[in-house]
Scaffold this motif. Structure first.
Motif, mmCIF file in Angstrom:
data_model
loop_
_atom_site.group_PDB
_atom_site.id
_atom_site.type_symbol
_atom_site.label_atom_id
_atom_site.label_comp_id
_atom_site.label_asym_id
_atom_site.label_seq_id
_atom_site.Cartn_x
_atom_site.Cartn_y
_atom_site.Cartn_z
ATOM 1 N N LEU A 109 0.969 -1.241 -0.151
ATOM 2 C CA LEU A 109 0.035 -0.119 0.040
ATOM 3 C C LEU A 109 0.778 1.241 -0.081
ATOM 4 N N ASP A 110 2.002 1.068 0.775
ATOM 5 C CA ASP A 110 2.716 2.275 0.792
ATOM 6 C C ASP A 110 3.251 2.946 -0.396
ATOM 7 N N LYS A 111 3.645 1.893 -1.298
ATOM 8 C CA LYS A 111 4.182 2.095 -2.754
ATOM 9 C C LYS A 111 3.060 2.622 -3.477
ATOM 10 N N ILE A 112 1.961 1.978 -3.402
ATOM 11 C CA ILE A 112 0.705 2.615 -4.187
ATOM 12 C C ILE A 112 0.429 4.122 -4.098
ATOM 13 N N LEU A 113 0.433 4.564 -2.942
ATOM 14 C CA LEU A 113 0.459 5.840 -2.353
ATOM 15 C C LEU A 113 1.598 6.639 -3.073
ATOM 16 N N LYS A 114 2.709 6.093 -2.908
ATOM 17 C CA LYS A 114 3.658 6.900 -3.473
ATOM 18 C C LYS A 114 3.716 7.107 -4.900
ATOM 19 N N ILE A 115 3.259 6.117 -5.671
ATOM 20 C CA ILE A 115 3.245 6.024 -7.099
ATOM 21 C C ILE A 115 2.052 7.120 -7.532
ATOM 22 N N LYS A 116 1.080 7.061 -6.660
ATOM 23 C CA LYS A 116 -0.146 8.235 -6.917
ATOM 24 C C LYS A 116 0.462 9.475 -6.803
ATOM 25 N N GLU A 117 1.448 9.988 -5.625
ATOM 26 C CA GLU A 117 1.983 11.110 -5.606
ATOM 27 C C GLU A 117 2.883 11.448 -6.958
ATOM 28 N N LEU A 118 3.658 10.630 -7.107
ATOM 29 C CA LEU A 118 4.207 10.794 -8.514
ATOM 30 C C LEU A 118 3.520 11.047 -9.699
ATOM 31 N N CYS A 119 2.441 10.361 -9.987
ATOM 32 C CA CYS A 119 1.430 10.695 -10.913
ATOM 33 C C CYS A 119 0.564 11.932 -10.950
ATOM 34 N N ASP A 120 0.470 12.287 -9.530
ATOM 35 C CA ASP A 120 -0.120 13.618 -9.359
ATOM 36 C C ASP A 120 0.787 14.816 -9.591
ATOM 37 N N ASN A 121 2.013 14.670 -9.653
ATOM 38 C CA ASN A 121 2.864 15.600 -9.934
ATOM 39 C C ASN A 121 2.980 15.453 -11.642
ATOM 40 N N PHE A 122 2.700 14.581 -12.059
ATOM 41 C CA PHE A 122 3.032 14.280 -13.565
ATOM 42 C C PHE A 122 1.610 15.108 -14.034
ATOM 43 N N SER A 123 0.867 14.994 -13.301
ATOM 44 C CA SER A 123 -0.716 15.168 -13.972
ATOM 45 C C SER A 123 -0.550 16.803 -13.800
ATOM 46 N N ASN A 124 -0.215 17.583 -12.732
ATOM 47 C CA ASN A 124 -0.096 18.821 -12.706
ATOM 48 C C ASN A 124 0.958 19.468 -13.749
ATOM 49 N N LYS A 125 1.933 18.605 -14.094
ATOM 50 C CA LYS A 125 2.924 19.235 -15.057
ATOM 51 C C LYS A 125 2.322 19.021 -16.582
ATOM 52 N N LEU A 126 1.526 18.064 -16.760
ATOM 53 C CA LEU A 126 1.040 17.815 -18.167
ATOM 54 C C LEU A 126 -0.222 18.504 -18.461
ATOM 55 N N ASN A 127 -0.756 18.880 -17.152
ATOM 56 C CA ASN A 127 -2.414 19.349 -17.387
ATOM 57 C C ASN A 127 -3.332 18.246 -18.232
ATOM 58 N N ARG A 128 -3.041 17.096 -17.409
ATOM 59 C CA ARG A 128 -3.662 15.903 -18.079
ATOM 60 C C ARG A 128 -3.995 14.955 -16.908
ATOM 61 N N GLU A 129 -5.123 14.269 -16.949
ATOM 62 C CA GLU A 129 -5.410 13.399 -15.800
ATOM 63 C C GLU A 129 -4.551 12.183 -16.198
ATOM 64 N N VAL A 130 -3.887 11.718 -15.067
ATOM 65 C CA VAL A 130 -3.143 10.583 -14.804
ATOM 66 C C VAL A 130 -3.949 9.601 -13.978
#
Length: 451
Positions: A115-136
């Motif tokens: 679970l800890d890695k799932i949440l960490k990957i979600k954080e990474l994806c949120d950062n990419f989402s903000n950068k790309l202005n697209r839903e990840v």
């Protein structure tokens, strides 16, 4: 060439050039503008879907021992998050202009062990989402045994979608899906899901084996808890549908489709919506039939769907892990030549050349074809029957209840729109520039009554 086929009480005429179908042969004979899809072939340069799917194998570890699992080695080894971050960085930089991105953490083990890695990957994806202005969109399918209401709440508050594997009825599920210690799991999983506050967002993924059960009973039972139900056959294992069970399964599908059709003719699309809402095998063919969609290749594995194993290698899909033929690179380097080889395999339809259904089916799975040394005749029979039932359902509903048919069309258009940019979301973000993409989407989802 036009082929004549019969399903239940209905005859259809099907054009092998494009899988178009009619109940009157003259309608096909006089359709001068039908496309000849046999003349079309993808190359890597013109293959450009609007979305990108990235599959990450968190671990090969699992707390269950399922008969038909393709993961033969459960070492419990987990992927290095540095590799995950480099993989995501590489893929998003390589494909910065997609309309939507999916990150699937299902892999070949049990995701909730990490679970800890799932949440960490979600954080990474949120950062990419903000950068790309697209839903990840981060999602996974788990076995449901570890899915407490507390864990589900954590996942849903972060916008992580998840489903569970629940196979058929209780008896069949517990026959195949036990814990490592041999304990039954059906009731535990079902109770876990029912205790989730927003369990209407949890889907059920069901695997069909050679042990046949009533699909009508299963749809009704699972439909009490789930809004999304997907039935798919087990592949390349001792439990897979075989020569002794295939006809029994086809009869179950006959009964199911007649039941669903009867419901829809009465104006009740509740159950068929549940199959069309996800990745159900029959639902896939029905969607293509109703919307007139055709496919030139079986899947996007290794092309717009890249799978990262926990050793850092990239493959066409999780089922291909360790198969060198379907390896397409390393976590920070896609091999374009290997991708072209996979596309050539997909484009090679010589075994399907005279099949009337090839542009609704898409052809045989690359992995299945490799392991079976050719097209799997049982699976061909299975898919052909389901496509004919999709044609039957489409035709009968259209002539018996046009309003109900139109409701299905609108629902399917909504499902298809999920793969594209949500224009209303973009409008909301433009009107509220003080939000980051992720913050704005959370506000937007709350307004639109999404969790």
């Amino acid at each position: 060439m036009i082929i004549k086929e019969k399903i239940l009480d209905q005859i259809f005429y099907i054009d092998t050039r494009n899988s178009a179908f009619e109940v009157n042969i003259d309608f096909l004979n006089y359709a001068k503008n039908l496309s000849d899809l046999d003349l079309i072939k993808y190359n890597l340069e013109n293959y450009n879907p609007k979305f990108l799917s990235l599959c990450i194998n968190l671990s090969d570890g699992c707390n269950l021992k399922c008969d038909y699992c393709f993961n033969s080695s459960k070492s419990g080894k987990s992927i290095d998050l540095n590799i995950v971050e480099q993989f995501l960085n590489y893929m998003f930089e390589k494909h910065p202009n997609k309309e939507k991105y999916y990150v699937d953490l299902s892999g070949k083990g049990e995701p909730l062990l990490f679970l800890d890695k799932i949440l960490k990957i979600k954080e990474l994806c949120d950062n990419f989402s903000n950068k790309l202005n697209r839903e990840v969109l981060v999602s996974f399918v788990c076995n449901g045994t570890l899915l407490s209401s507390e864990i589900a709440n954590i996942l849903q508050k972060r916008g992580i979608l998840f489903g569970v594997s629940l196979d058929g009825n209780e008896y069949i599920h517990d026959l195949h899906r036990k814990t490592i210690n041999g304990e039954k799991t059906y009731q535990k999983i079902l109770n876990n899901v029912k205790n989730i506050e927003h369990h209407e967002y949890v889907g059920a993924a069901t695997t069909l084996t050679k042990d046949v059960f009533s699909l009508i009973d299963s749809v009704k039972e699972l439909g009490e808890t789930f809004n999304t139900i997907s039935y798919k056959p087990a592949r390349n294992c001792e439990s897979a549908i075989d020569v002794n069970s295939i006809d029994l399964w086809l009869e179950e599908y006959n009964k199911l489709i007649l039941f669903l059709l009867g419901q829809s003719i009465k104006g009740d699309n509740k159950y068929i919506f549940k199959l069309l809402n996800g990745d159900d095998y029959f639902g896939k063919f029905l969607k293509r039939t109703i919307l007139g969609q055709r496919v030139l290749i079986r899947c996007d594995g290794g092309l717009s769907r890249i799978s990262l194993d926990n050793d850092g290698n990239l493959y066409s899909c999780p089922s291909a892990f360790t198969l060198e033929k379907f390896k397409v690179g390393r976590f920070n380097n896609l091999d374009i030549n290997k991708q072209k080889e996979l596309l050539d395999i997909q484009n090679d339809r010589y075994q399907c050349a005279l099949c009337s259904f090839k542009y609704i089916c898409g052809g045989e799975c690359m992995i299945e074809k490799e392991l079976s040394k050719g097209v799997n005749a049982i699976m061909c029979k299975y898919k052909k029957h389901l496509i004919l039932l999709a044609m039957y359902f489409t035709y009968k509903l259209l002539i018996n209840n046009k309003k109900s048919f139109d409701e299905l069309v609108e629902f399917l258009k909504e499902v298809e729109a999920r793969k594209k940019i949500d224009k209303n979301l973009i409008k909301f973000l433009n009107e509220n520039p003080h939000y980051s993409f992720v913050e704005g989407k959370k506000k937007y989802d709350i307004i639109n009554k999404k969790y």
